[in-house]
Motif scaffolding. Structure first.
Motif, PDB file in Angstrom:
ATOM      1  N   GLU A  27       9.986-107.033  29.390  1.00  0.00           N
ATOM      2  CA  GLU A  27       9.407-105.691  29.334  1.00  0.00           C
ATOM      3  C   GLU A  27      10.226-104.840  28.372  1.00  0.00           C
ATOM      4  OE1 GLU A  27       8.190-103.545  32.870  1.00  0.00           O
ATOM      5  OE2 GLU A  27       8.102-105.467  33.950  1.00  0.00           O
ATOM      6  N   GLY A  28       9.517-104.067  27.539  1.00  0.00           N
ATOM      7  CA  GLY A  28      10.169-103.226  26.555  1.00  0.00           C
ATOM      8  C   GLY A  28      10.413-103.906  25.220  1.00  0.00           C
ATOM      9  N   GLU A  29      10.202-105.217  25.158  1.00  0.00           N
ATOM     10  CA  GLU A  29      10.439-105.943  23.909  1.00  0.00           C
ATOM     11  C   GLU A  29       9.358-105.602  22.882  1.00  0.00           C
ATOM     12  OE1 GLU A  29      10.905-110.568  22.381  1.00  0.00           O
ATOM     13  OE2 GLU A  29      11.069-110.116  24.514  1.00  0.00           O
ATOM     14  N   ARG A  30       9.766-105.408  21.644  1.00  0.00           N
ATOM     15  CA  ARG A  30       8.836-105.126  20.553  1.00  0.00           C
ATOM     16  C   ARG A  30       8.335-106.458  19.990  1.00  0.00           C
ATOM     17  NH1 ARG A  30       6.988-100.366  19.267  1.00  0.00           N
ATOM     18  NH2 ARG A  30       7.383-100.575  17.064  1.00  0.00           N
ATOM     19  N   VAL A  31       7.023-106.548  19.746  1.00  0.00           N
ATOM     20  CA  VAL A  31       6.405-107.762  19.223  1.00  0.00           C
ATOM     21  C   VAL A  31       5.423-107.389  18.122  1.00  0.00           C
ATOM     22  CG1 VAL A  31       6.620-109.095  21.367  1.00  0.00           C
ATOM     23  CG2 VAL A  31       4.578-107.722  20.968  1.00  0.00           C
ATOM     24  N   GLU A  32       5.146-108.356  17.255  1.00  0.00           N
ATOM     25  CA  GLU A  32       4.105-108.149  16.257  1.00  0.00           C
ATOM     26  C   GLU A  32       2.779-108.608  16.853  1.00  0.00           C
ATOM     27  OE1 GLU A  32       3.509-108.674  11.532  1.00  0.00           O
ATOM     28  OE2 GLU A  32       4.224-110.456  12.596  1.00  0.00           O
ATOM     29  N   VAL A  33       1.769-107.757  16.730  1.00  0.00           N
ATOM     30  CA  VAL A  33       0.446-108.034  17.268  1.00  0.00           C
ATOM     31  C   VAL A  33      -0.504-108.312  16.112  1.00  0.00           C
ATOM     32  CG1 VAL A  33      -1.505-107.057  18.552  1.00  0.00           C
ATOM     33  CG2 VAL A  33       0.835-106.565  19.282  1.00  0.00           C
ATOM     34  N   LEU A  34      -1.323-109.328  16.284  1.00  0.00           N
ATOM     35  CA  LEU A  34      -2.388-109.635  15.331  1.00  0.00           C
ATOM     36  C   LEU A  34      -3.716-109.336  16.019  1.00  0.00           C
ATOM     37  CD1 LEU A  34      -1.079-113.110  14.128  1.00  0.00           C
ATOM     38  CD2 LEU A  34      -0.836-110.929  12.945  1.00  0.00           C
ATOM     39  N   TYR A  35      -4.618-108.649  15.314  1.00  0.00           N
ATOM     40  CA  TYR A  35      -5.919-108.332  15.900  1.00  0.00           C
ATOM     41  C   TYR A  35      -6.951-108.241  14.783  1.00  0.00           C
ATOM     42  CZ  TYR A  35      -5.263-103.544  14.267  1.00  0.00           C
ATOM     43  OH  TYR A  35      -5.074-102.435  13.484  1.00  0.00           O
ATOM     44  N   ARG A  36      -8.206-108.397  15.150  1.00  0.00           N
ATOM     45  CA  ARG A  36      -9.297-108.261  14.187  1.00  0.00           C
ATOM     46  C   ARG A  36      -9.686-106.789  14.108  1.00  0.00           C
ATOM     47  NH1 ARG A  36     -11.476-113.292  12.869  1.00  0.00           N
ATOM     48  NH2 ARG A  36     -11.138-114.908  14.424  1.00  0.00           N
ATOM     49  N   ALA A  37      -9.806-106.265  12.896  1.00  0.00           N
ATOM     50  CA  ALA A  37     -10.139-104.857  12.711  1.00  0.00           C
ATOM     51  C   ALA A  37     -11.499-104.519  13.315  1.00  0.00           C
ATOM     52  CB  ALA A  37     -10.119-104.491  11.231  1.00  0.00           C
ATOM     53  N   ASP A  38     -12.453-105.458  13.221  1.00  0.00           N
ATOM     54  CA  ASP A  38     -13.791-105.194  13.756  1.00  0.00           C
ATOM     55  C   ASP A  38     -13.883-105.402  15.266  1.00  0.00           C
ATOM     56  OD1 ASP A  38     -13.419-107.907  13.518  1.00  0.00           O
ATOM     57  OD2 ASP A  38     -15.450-108.329  12.801  1.00  0.00           O
ATOM     58  N   SER A  39     -12.890-106.011  15.872  1.00  0.00           N
ATOM     59  CA  SER A  39     -12.853-106.143  17.340  1.00  0.00           C
ATOM     60  C   SER A  39     -11.395-106.177  17.804  1.00  0.00           C
ATOM     61  CB  SER A  39     -13.624-107.379  17.806  1.00  0.00           C
ATOM     62  OG  SER A  39     -12.911-108.546  17.649  1.00  0.00           O
ATOM     63  N   PRO A  40     -10.762-104.995  17.880  1.00  0.00           N
ATOM     64  CA  PRO A  40      -9.336-104.936  18.219  1.00  0.00           C
ATOM     65  C   PRO A  40      -8.999-105.445  19.624  1.00  0.00           C
ATOM     66  CG  PRO A  40     -10.216-102.748  17.679  1.00  0.00           C
ATOM     67  CD  PRO A  40     -11.329-103.720  17.566  1.00  0.00           C
ATOM     68  N   GLU A  41     -10.013-105.630  20.463  1.00  0.00           N
ATOM     69  CA  GLU A  41      -9.729-106.195  21.793  1.00  0.00           C
ATOM     70  C   GLU A  41      -9.370-107.676  21.695  1.00  0.00           C
ATOM     71  OE1 GLU A  41     -14.007-106.363  20.839  1.00  0.00           O
ATOM     72  OE2 GLU A  41     -12.644-104.685  21.002  1.00  0.00           O
ATOM     73  N   ASP A  42      -9.696-108.308  20.566  1.00  0.00           N
ATOM     74  CA  ASP A  42      -9.313-109.700  20.318  1.00  0.00           C
ATOM     75  C   ASP A  42      -7.940-109.689  19.647  1.00  0.00           C
ATOM     76  OD1 ASP A  42      -9.192-112.408  19.857  1.00  0.00           O
ATOM     77  OD2 ASP A  42     -10.639-112.397  18.217  1.00  0.00           O
ATOM     78  N   ALA A  43      -6.917-109.538  20.463  1.00  0.00           N
ATOM     79  CA  ALA A  43      -5.548-109.418  19.941  1.00  0.00           C
ATOM     80  C   ALA A  43      -4.677-110.534  20.497  1.00  0.00           C
ATOM     81  CB  ALA A  43      -4.973-108.061  20.324  1.00  0.00           C
ATOM     82  N   ARG A  44      -3.677-110.893  19.713  1.00  0.00           N
ATOM     83  CA  ARG A  44      -2.717-111.923  20.125  1.00  0.00           C
ATOM     84  C   ARG A  44      -1.332-111.520  19.656  1.00  0.00           C
ATOM     85  NH1 ARG A  44      -5.848-117.231  17.788  1.00  0.00           N
ATOM     86  NH2 ARG A  44      -7.890-116.664  18.569  1.00  0.00           N
TER      87      ARG A  44
END
Length: 156
Positions: free
Chosen positions: A103-120
């Protein structure tokens, strides 16, 4: 492991079955790798923060028997801001025990601009674990089947 099979015809079918089964797994692995590559090509990047760890028992499979050493698995819940400034939150589909993130760790997130709910989370497990597992299993099984077929031909 030793399997006794009677007759050359049966060995041929066992070898063929192993090669076919391995090929299916290999194709699934390649398709999953293609999905990951496609996702990476279109993905936007954002900084995110692990805001919680969702602990879950991963014994949802119908045929899976509960073992005494089964422990819950931690799935990171990540919050990030998409390019339009909207705050988004998602639970990673990849969990582990011990947890891969805190918890609190910073991570890089990848997501689709047209559907930001699809993130990893931009990490090895969330992008490449399933393609490698399926592809690896496929290669091993197809390789063993090919070896069985090749040995059979040399003996003939």
């Amino acid at each position: 492991m030793q399997v006794q099979v009677r007759g050359r015809g049966a060995r041929k079918w066992v070898a063929f079955g192993m090669i076919a089964f391995g090929a299916v797994f290999l194709v699934v692995g390649l398709v999953l790798a293609g999905i990951s590559v496609s996702f990476l090509m279109d993905a936007e990047r954002a900084r995110g923060t692990v805001v919680a760890l969702e602990w879950r028992d991963d014994d949802t499979g119908v045929s899976r028997k509960k073992r005494t050493n089964d422990e819950p698995v931690a799935y990171p819940v990540v919050e990030f801001a998409s390019a339009d400034g909207t705050s988004r939150r998602f639970r990673s589909s990849t969990g582990s025990n011990p947890p891969s993130y805190e918890e609190g760790e910073r991570v890089e997130v990848l997501y689709r601009a047209d559907s930001p709910e699809d993130a990893r989370i931009n990490g090895f497990a969330s992008l490449w674990l399933l393609p490698l597992v399926f592809g690896g299993i496929g290669l091993v099984i197809a390789g063993v089947g090919t070896a069985v077929a090749t040995v059979r031909r040399w003996r003939s």
